[in-house]
Design an enzyme around this catalytic site. Structure first.
Site, PDB file in Angstrom:
ATOM      1  N   GLY A  72     -38.334  54.696  -6.912  1.00 43.90           N
ATOM      2  CA  GLY A  72     -39.405  53.704  -6.832  1.00 43.90           C
ATOM      3  C   GLY A  72     -40.774  54.333  -6.681  1.00 43.90           C
ATOM      4  CG  ASN A 153     -41.540  47.501   2.096  1.00 48.16           C
ATOM      5  OD1 ASN A 153     -42.486  46.998   1.497  1.00 48.16           O
ATOM      6  ND2 ASN A 153     -41.683  48.502   2.926  1.00 48.16           N
ATOM      7  CD  GLN A 181     -36.865  46.784   0.079  1.00 48.44           C
ATOM      8  OE1 GLN A 181     -35.821  46.188   0.326  1.00 48.44           O
ATOM      9  NE2 GLN A 181     -37.073  48.022   0.492  1.00 48.44           N
ATOM     10  CB  SER A 201     -35.631  52.445  -6.136  1.00 47.05           C
ATOM     11  OG  SER A 201     -35.074  53.569  -5.513  1.00 47.05           O
ATOM     12  CB  ALA A 202     -30.271  53.573  -8.144  1.00 49.23           C
ATOM     13  CG  HIS A 203     -32.396  54.560  -2.422  1.00 46.85           C
ATOM     14  ND1 HIS A 203     -32.645  54.335  -1.090  1.00 46.85           N
ATOM     15  CD2 HIS A 203     -33.598  54.750  -3.001  1.00 46.85           C
ATOM     16  CE1 HIS A 203     -33.965  54.403  -0.890  1.00 46.85           C
ATOM     17  NE2 HIS A 203     -34.553  54.658  -2.028  1.00 46.85           N
ATOM     18  CB  THR A 239     -32.854  68.395 -17.646  1.00 43.89           C
ATOM     19  OG1 THR A 239     -33.395  69.504 -18.354  1.00 43.89           O
ATOM     20  CG2 THR A 239     -31.381  68.237 -17.984  1.00 43.89           C
ATOM     21  CB  CYS A 327     -43.491  57.349  12.791  1.00 43.58           C
ATOM     22  SG  CYS A 327     -43.827  58.577  14.032  1.00 43.58           S
TER      23      CYS A 327
HETATM   24  N1  PLP Z   1     -41.400  50.252  -3.107  1.00 46.23           N
HETATM   25  C1  PLP Z   1     -40.788  49.559  -2.132  1.00 46.23           C
HETATM   26  C2  PLP Z   1     -41.114  48.118  -1.956  1.00 46.23           C
HETATM   27  C3  PLP Z   1     -39.873  50.178  -1.292  1.00 46.23           C
HETATM   28  O1  PLP Z   1     -39.286  49.481  -0.309  1.00 46.23           O
HETATM   29  C4  PLP Z   1     -39.595  51.549  -1.490  1.00 46.23           C
HETATM   30  C5  PLP Z   1     -38.664  52.263  -0.580  1.00 46.23           C
HETATM   31  O2  PLP Z   1     -38.507  51.933   0.566  1.00 46.23           O
HETATM   32  C6  PLP Z   1     -40.244  52.230  -2.523  1.00 46.23           C
HETATM   33  C7  PLP Z   1     -41.136  51.550  -3.322  1.00 46.23           C
HETATM   34  C8  PLP Z   1     -39.974  53.679  -2.792  1.00 46.23           C
HETATM   35  O3  PLP Z   1     -38.754  53.813  -3.459  1.00 46.23           O
HETATM   36  P1  PLP Z   1     -37.967  55.233  -3.450  1.00 46.23           P
HETATM   37  O4  PLP Z   1     -37.392  55.387  -2.084  1.00 46.23           O
HETATM   38  O5  PLP Z   1     -36.918  55.066  -4.501  1.00 46.23           O
HETATM   39  O6  PLP Z   1     -38.959  56.267  -3.819  1.00 46.23           O
END
Ligand code: PLP
Length: 403
Positions: A72, A153, A181, A201-203, A239, A327
């Site tokens: 992301g 988020n 999100q 973002s996949a995670h 790559t 933080c």
């Molecule tokens: N944008 C939002 C709204 C997010 O919550 C996050 C991650 O917490 C990101 C971007 C960043 O994504 P990544 O962790 O894949 O870099």
């Protein structure tokens, strides 16, 4: 130590076993470089293109509109920096975003401001919603690029993106949204949203870390971000991370299959959690809108105490959550999101984000409702701010509000 209950899915999610299984062969057996012409390379290339189709399907996009990134953060940075390159003159352009974006967007915009671009940060109301009239005014002032996140988020506010895009597109202004999100929790359809660019973002939806996508609408001019080889249509060199791309594709496929069920489960658990908390603790608030919010994201503001202290005691009880505070360089700043929403710093410090996932259960939520009130009472019994507020001082951040 109690059984662990993970309530921090907005930070990250575990990799789904089916996703891991799909990725596995591409680490060793099918390790070819997708840019190589031999059969192992072709296998890798086919896997990458299948994943591109899987991603396109969940966004209702075309495969050729999908660009793989490292997550992301990269997708957001790329959107902004490509926007810069689309400005007529180097160092001259006007960017509009909101005060509640993720730091991936805010810090990219700060960098652009340092490079001489004008950056305007839209205000939000108490629920975290942008003011469409302010957006209209700013767009009409010669703006080149707008970025408004689809879902926040920290507090889960879902923005009226279709209306926002309409304002931008009718003025010929590029519109990007950070849907990091939102993906996997609510439908994300690029046609309905009307955006030019979109990040995921996949995670955040049971895929691997370090892999994401920037969607770029066909016809939108996307400038190269990483310079080097000719991967990704020569706009994102490097790559391909084939196992991660395969994992992302599989996570997209699974999230589409499970979206309705996951959403219903999260809404039910979220409501149970919030009702339980509000019924047993005084002076607690749900930040963000009561509706049109991300399912399963229960963002609390508990008066008179610190989010960090709640986290620590919850951790001892086996609950993993997060506070809205960031933080930074060893100093605890109140959440920029809550500050933008009009909360006083002292009140914003009492934030706690509980983000549920599909494996959370009613039993875990019920245990939280049992464990949390004594934690709040204990912390409040040690809090001079709380004591002052209860004695009727009603000062800054006191129980009676005043923010
Ligand atoms: N944008 C939002 C709204 C997010 O919550 C996050 C991650 O917490 C990101 C971007 C960043 O994504 P990544 O962790 O894949 O870099």
């Amino acid at each position: 130590m109690s059984e662990i209950a993970y309530f921090d899915h907005s930070a990250t999610t575990p990799v789904d076993p089916a996703v891991r299984e799909a990725m596995e062969p591409y680490y060793s057996e099918d390790f070819g470089n997708p840019s190589s012409p031999h059969s192992l390379g072709r296998k890798g290339r086919e896997a990458v293109e299948t994943a591109r189709e899987q991603v396109a399907a969940i966004l209702s996009a075309r495969p050729e509109e999908i660009y793989f990134t490292s997550g992301g953060t990269e997708s957001d940075n790329w959107a902004v920096k490509s926007g810069v390159c689309n400005c007529a003159k180097c160092g001259q352009g006007r960017f509009v975003t909101t005060k509640i974006e993720h730091h991936a967007m805010l810090h990219a915009c700060e960098f652009m401001a340092m490079m001489g671009f004008d950056v305007i940060y839209l205000d939000v109301d108490r629920q975290g919603l942008v003011d469409l009239d302010q957006l209209k005014r700013e767009v009409s002032e010669g703006t080149n690029f707008v970025s408004v996140m689809l879902a926040n988020n920290e507090v889960g506010t879902i923005q009226p993106l279709a209306a926002i895009s309409e304002i931008c597109r009718s003025a010929g202004v590029t519109i990007h949204t950070d849907a990091v999100q939102a993906a996997g929790k609510i439908p994300v359809d690029v046609g309905e949203l009307g955006v030019d660019l979109l990040s995921i973002s996949a995670h955040k939806f049971y895929g691997p870390k370090g892999i994401g996508v920037l969607y770029s609408r066909k016809g939108h001019h996307l400038h190269p971000f990483m310079h080097g080889g000719s991967q990704e249509g020569k706009v994102r060199a490097g790559t391909h991370n084939v196992p991660a791309i395969v994992g992302l594709g599989k996570a997209c496929e699974l999230s589409a299959e499970r979206l309705t069920g996951t959403r219903a489960h999260l809404e039910k658990l979220g409501a149970r959690l919030w009702n339980g908390v509000k019924g047993s603790i005084e002076e607690v608030e749900l930040s963000g809108p009561p509706e049109k919010r991300l399912p399963g994201l229960v963002s609390l503001i508990v008066r008179g105490i610190e989010g960090e202290a709640m986290l620590l005691l919850l951790d001892r009880e086996g609950f993993e959550a997060s506070s809205g505070s960031a933080c930074t360089s060893g100093s605890l700043d109140p959440s920029h999101v809550l500050m933008a929403m009009g909360y006083e710093a002292a009140v914003a410090h009492g934030s706690l984000r509980l983000s549920l996932g599909r494996d959370n259960t009613e039993a875990q939520v019920d245990r939280f409702i049992e464990v949390f009130p004594p934690i709040v009472n204990r912390l409040r019994s040690m809090s001079s701010r709380w004591a002052g507020a209860k004695a009727g001082a009603g000062g800054a951040g006191g129980a009676g509000g005043g923010e």
